[in-house]
Scaffold this motif. Sequence first.
Motif, PDB file in Angstrom:
ATOM      1  N   ALA A  50       0.824  -1.210   0.000  1.00  0.00           N
ATOM      2  CA  ALA A  50       0.000   0.000   0.000  1.00  0.00           C
ATOM      3  C   ALA A  50       0.861   1.264   0.000  1.00  0.00           C
ATOM      4  CB  ALA A  50      -0.939   0.001   1.203  1.00  0.00           C
ATOM      5  N   TRP A  51       2.090   1.149   0.431  1.00  0.00           N
ATOM      6  CA  TRP A  51       2.992   2.298   0.489  1.00  0.00           C
ATOM      7  C   TRP A  51       3.851   2.444  -0.755  1.00  0.00           C
ATOM      8  CZ3 TRP A  51       5.217   1.420   6.075  1.00  0.00           C
ATOM      9  CH2 TRP A  51       4.230   1.730   7.008  1.00  0.00           C
ATOM     10  N   ASN A  52       3.539   1.733  -1.811  1.00  0.00           N
ATOM     11  CA  ASN A  52       4.314   1.832  -3.038  1.00  0.00           C
ATOM     12  C   ASN A  52       4.420   3.298  -3.440  1.00  0.00           C
ATOM     13  OD1 ASN A  52       5.117   1.768  -5.870  1.00  0.00           O
ATOM     14  ND2 ASN A  52       4.740  -0.427  -5.711  1.00  0.00           N
ATOM     15  N   THR A  53       5.603   3.704  -3.850  1.00  0.00           N
ATOM     16  CA  THR A  53       5.788   5.113  -4.214  1.00  0.00           C
ATOM     17  C   THR A  53       5.072   5.476  -5.508  1.00  0.00           C
ATOM     18  OG1 THR A  53       7.893   4.563  -5.276  1.00  0.00           O
ATOM     19  CG2 THR A  53       7.993   5.371  -3.006  1.00  0.00           C
ATOM     20  N   GLU A  54       4.719   4.477  -6.300  1.00  0.00           N
ATOM     21  CA  GLU A  54       3.953   4.703  -7.531  1.00  0.00           C
ATOM     22  C   GLU A  54       2.472   4.498  -7.239  1.00  0.00           C
ATOM     23  OE1 GLU A  54       4.535   5.706 -10.677  1.00  0.00           O
ATOM     24  OE2 GLU A  54       6.518   6.238  -9.922  1.00  0.00           O
ATOM     25  N   PRO A  55       1.676   5.551  -7.214  1.00  0.00           N
ATOM     26  CA  PRO A  55       0.255   5.419  -6.885  1.00  0.00           C
ATOM     27  C   PRO A  55      -0.486   4.368  -7.711  1.00  0.00           C
ATOM     28  CG  PRO A  55       0.860   7.733  -6.935  1.00  0.00           C
ATOM     29  CD  PRO A  55       2.044   6.949  -7.448  1.00  0.00           C
ATOM     30  N   MET A  56      -0.155   4.231  -8.980  1.00  0.00           N
ATOM     31  CA  MET A  56      -0.842   3.255  -9.828  1.00  0.00           C
ATOM     32  C   MET A  56      -0.479   1.812  -9.471  1.00  0.00           C
ATOM     33  SD  MET A  56      -2.855   5.108 -11.508  1.00  0.00           S
ATOM     34  CE  MET A  56      -3.533   3.874 -12.573  1.00  0.00           C
ATOM     35  N   SER A  57       0.594   1.627  -8.713  1.00  0.00           N
ATOM     36  CA  SER A  57       1.021   0.288  -8.303  1.00  0.00           C
ATOM     37  C   SER A  57       0.448  -0.114  -6.942  1.00  0.00           C
ATOM     38  CB  SER A  57       2.552   0.221  -8.254  1.00  0.00           C
ATOM     39  OG  SER A  57       3.090   0.426  -9.539  1.00  0.00           O
ATOM     40  N   ARG A  58      -0.232   0.804  -6.296  1.00  0.00           N
ATOM     41  CA  ARG A  58      -0.839   0.493  -5.000  1.00  0.00           C
ATOM     42  C   ARG A  58      -2.095  -0.348  -5.205  1.00  0.00           C
ATOM     43  NH1 ARG A  58      -0.354   6.713  -3.209  1.00  0.00           N
ATOM     44  NH2 ARG A  58       1.913   6.763  -3.081  1.00  0.00           N
ATOM     45  N   PRO A  59      -2.429  -1.187  -4.217  1.00  0.00           N
ATOM     46  CA  PRO A  59      -3.615  -2.034  -4.365  1.00  0.00           C
ATOM     47  C   PRO A  59      -4.904  -1.215  -4.295  1.00  0.00           C
ATOM     48  CG  PRO A  59      -2.709  -2.273  -2.163  1.00  0.00           C
ATOM     49  CD  PRO A  59      -1.747  -1.418  -2.940  1.00  0.00           C
ATOM     50  N   SER A  60      -5.944  -1.783  -4.858  1.00  0.00           N
ATOM     51  CA  SER A  60      -7.260  -1.142  -4.787  1.00  0.00           C
ATOM     52  C   SER A  60      -7.799  -1.259  -3.368  1.00  0.00           C
ATOM     53  CB  SER A  60      -8.231  -1.828  -5.750  1.00  0.00           C
ATOM     54  OG  SER A  60      -8.491  -3.155  -5.302  1.00  0.00           O
ATOM     55  N   MET A  61      -8.777  -0.440  -3.051  1.00  0.00           N
ATOM     56  CA  MET A  61      -9.395  -0.518  -1.729  1.00  0.00           C
ATOM     57  C   MET A  61     -10.084  -1.861  -1.556  1.00  0.00           C
ATOM     58  SD  MET A  61      -9.197   1.281   0.808  1.00  0.00           S
ATOM     59  CE  MET A  61      -9.704   0.958   2.445  1.00  0.00           C
ATOM     60  N   GLU A  62     -10.639  -2.384  -2.617  1.00  0.00           N
ATOM     61  CA  GLU A  62     -11.279  -3.707  -2.563  1.00  0.00           C
ATOM     62  C   GLU A  62     -10.261  -4.773  -2.155  1.00  0.00           C
ATOM     63  OE1 GLU A  62     -13.687  -6.852  -5.414  1.00  0.00           O
ATOM     64  OE2 GLU A  62     -13.121  -4.899  -6.213  1.00  0.00           O
ATOM     65  N   PHE A  63      -9.063  -4.706  -2.728  1.00  0.00           N
ATOM     66  CA  PHE A  63      -7.993  -5.644  -2.362  1.00  0.00           C
ATOM     67  C   PHE A  63      -7.621  -5.494  -0.895  1.00  0.00           C
ATOM     68  CE2 PHE A  63      -3.514  -6.571  -1.704  1.00  0.00           C
ATOM     69  CZ  PHE A  63      -3.405  -7.848  -2.225  1.00  0.00           C
ATOM     70  N   VAL A  64      -7.465  -4.251  -0.442  1.00  0.00           N
ATOM     71  CA  VAL A  64      -7.088  -3.985   0.952  1.00  0.00           C
ATOM     72  C   VAL A  64      -8.142  -4.554   1.907  1.00  0.00           C
ATOM     73  CG1 VAL A  64      -6.696  -2.171   2.677  1.00  0.00           C
ATOM     74  CG2 VAL A  64      -5.699  -1.959   0.387  1.00  0.00           C
ATOM     75  N   VAL A  65      -9.403  -4.297   1.633  1.00  0.00           N
ATOM     76  CA  VAL A  65     -10.483  -4.789   2.501  1.00  0.00           C
ATOM     77  C   VAL A  65     -10.501  -6.313   2.507  1.00  0.00           C
ATOM     78  CG1 VAL A  65     -12.984  -4.905   2.782  1.00  0.00           C
ATOM     79  CG2 VAL A  65     -11.881  -2.706   2.322  1.00  0.00           C
ATOM     80  N   THR A  66     -10.354  -6.921   1.342  1.00  0.00           N
ATOM     81  CA  THR A  66     -10.343  -8.387   1.257  1.00  0.00           C
ATOM     82  C   THR A  66      -9.204  -8.968   2.078  1.00  0.00           C
ATOM     83  OG1 THR A  66     -11.340  -8.320  -0.943  1.00  0.00           O
ATOM     84  CG2 THR A  66     -10.195 -10.349  -0.330  1.00  0.00           C
ATOM     85  N   ARG A  67      -8.019  -8.382   1.967  1.00  0.00           N
ATOM     86  CA  ARG A  67      -6.861  -8.862   2.741  1.00  0.00           C
ATOM     87  C   ARG A  67      -7.068  -8.658   4.235  1.00  0.00           C
ATOM     88  NH1 ARG A  67      -1.753  -9.440   0.326  1.00  0.00           N
ATOM     89  NH2 ARG A  67      -1.136 -10.111   2.401  1.00  0.00           N
ATOM     90  N   LEU A  68      -7.609  -7.504   4.629  1.00  0.00           N
ATOM     91  CA  LEU A  68      -7.860  -7.256   6.053  1.00  0.00           C
ATOM     92  C   LEU A  68      -8.861  -8.245   6.618  1.00  0.00           C
ATOM     93  CD1 LEU A  68      -7.910  -3.358   6.188  1.00  0.00           C
ATOM     94  CD2 LEU A  68      -6.180  -4.873   7.180  1.00  0.00           C
ATOM     95  N   LEU A  69      -9.903  -8.556   5.863  1.00  0.00           N
ATOM     96  CA  LEU A  69     -10.882  -9.528   6.317  1.00  0.00           C
ATOM     97  C   LEU A  69     -10.256 -10.913   6.440  1.00  0.00           C
ATOM     98  CD1 LEU A  69     -14.018  -8.361   4.317  1.00  0.00           C
ATOM     99  CD2 LEU A  69     -13.618  -8.135   6.779  1.00  0.00           C
ATOM    100  N   ALA A  70      -9.395 -11.282   5.519  1.00  0.00           N
ATOM    101  CA  ALA A  70      -8.710 -12.567   5.603  1.00  0.00           C
ATOM    102  C   ALA A  70      -7.778 -12.604   6.806  1.00  0.00           C
ATOM    103  CB  ALA A  70      -7.918 -12.827   4.317  1.00  0.00           C
ATOM    104  N   LEU A  71      -7.081 -11.490   7.056  1.00  0.00           N
ATOM    105  CA  LEU A  71      -6.190 -11.419   8.219  1.00  0.00           C
ATOM    106  C   LEU A  71      -6.974 -11.503   9.526  1.00  0.00           C
ATOM    107  CD1 LEU A  71      -3.738  -8.636   7.026  1.00  0.00           C
ATOM    108  CD2 LEU A  71      -3.177 -11.049   7.395  1.00  0.00           C
ATOM    109  N   GLU A  72      -8.152 -10.898   9.534  1.00  0.00           N
ATOM    110  CA  GLU A  72      -8.987 -10.897  10.731  1.00  0.00           C
ATOM    111  C   GLU A  72      -9.359 -12.320  11.150  1.00  0.00           C
ATOM    112  OE1 GLU A  72     -12.966  -8.603  12.220  1.00  0.00           O
ATOM    113  OE2 GLU A  72     -13.017  -9.517  10.233  1.00  0.00           O
ATOM    114  N   LYS A  73      -9.546 -13.202  10.185  1.00  0.00           N
ATOM    115  CA  LYS A  73      -9.926 -14.592  10.485  1.00  0.00           C
ATOM    116  C   LYS A  73      -8.829 -15.325  11.252  1.00  0.00           C
ATOM    117  CE  LYS A  73     -13.026 -15.059   6.581  1.00  0.00           C
ATOM    118  NZ  LYS A  73     -13.288 -15.700   5.305  1.00  0.00           N
TER     119      LYS A  73
END
Length: 76
Positions: A50-73
Motif C-alpha cells: 500500500a505504500w508503493n511510491t507509484e500510486p498506480m502500483s498500489r492495491p485497490s481498496m477492494e484488495f485492501v479490505v479483502t486482505r484485512l478480512l482474511a487477516l482478521e480470520k
Amino acid sequence: IVSWEIWYQKAAFAELQWWYAMEAGILEGKRPQLSPATCPLGFCELLSVAWNTEPMSRPSMEFVVTRLLALEKNVP
C-alpha cells in the motif's frame, strides 16, 4: 500510514517537528519502519504494498479490505 499508527499506537515520524517535513519525506519514499517481530507478517506485507511510491502500483481498496478480512480470520 494511519494503519501503521493504529497498530503501533504512536505517531509516524514523531521526530519531525513540521508537517511539511513529513510530507517531503513521504514524497521521497520514506516510510515508517515495519518490524516483523511486532507486526503480523500479512499485515506488514499489506502495508508495504500500500505504500508503493507509484500510486498506480498500489492495491485497490477492494484488495485492501479483502486482505484485512482474511487477516482478521487469523486473529485469536
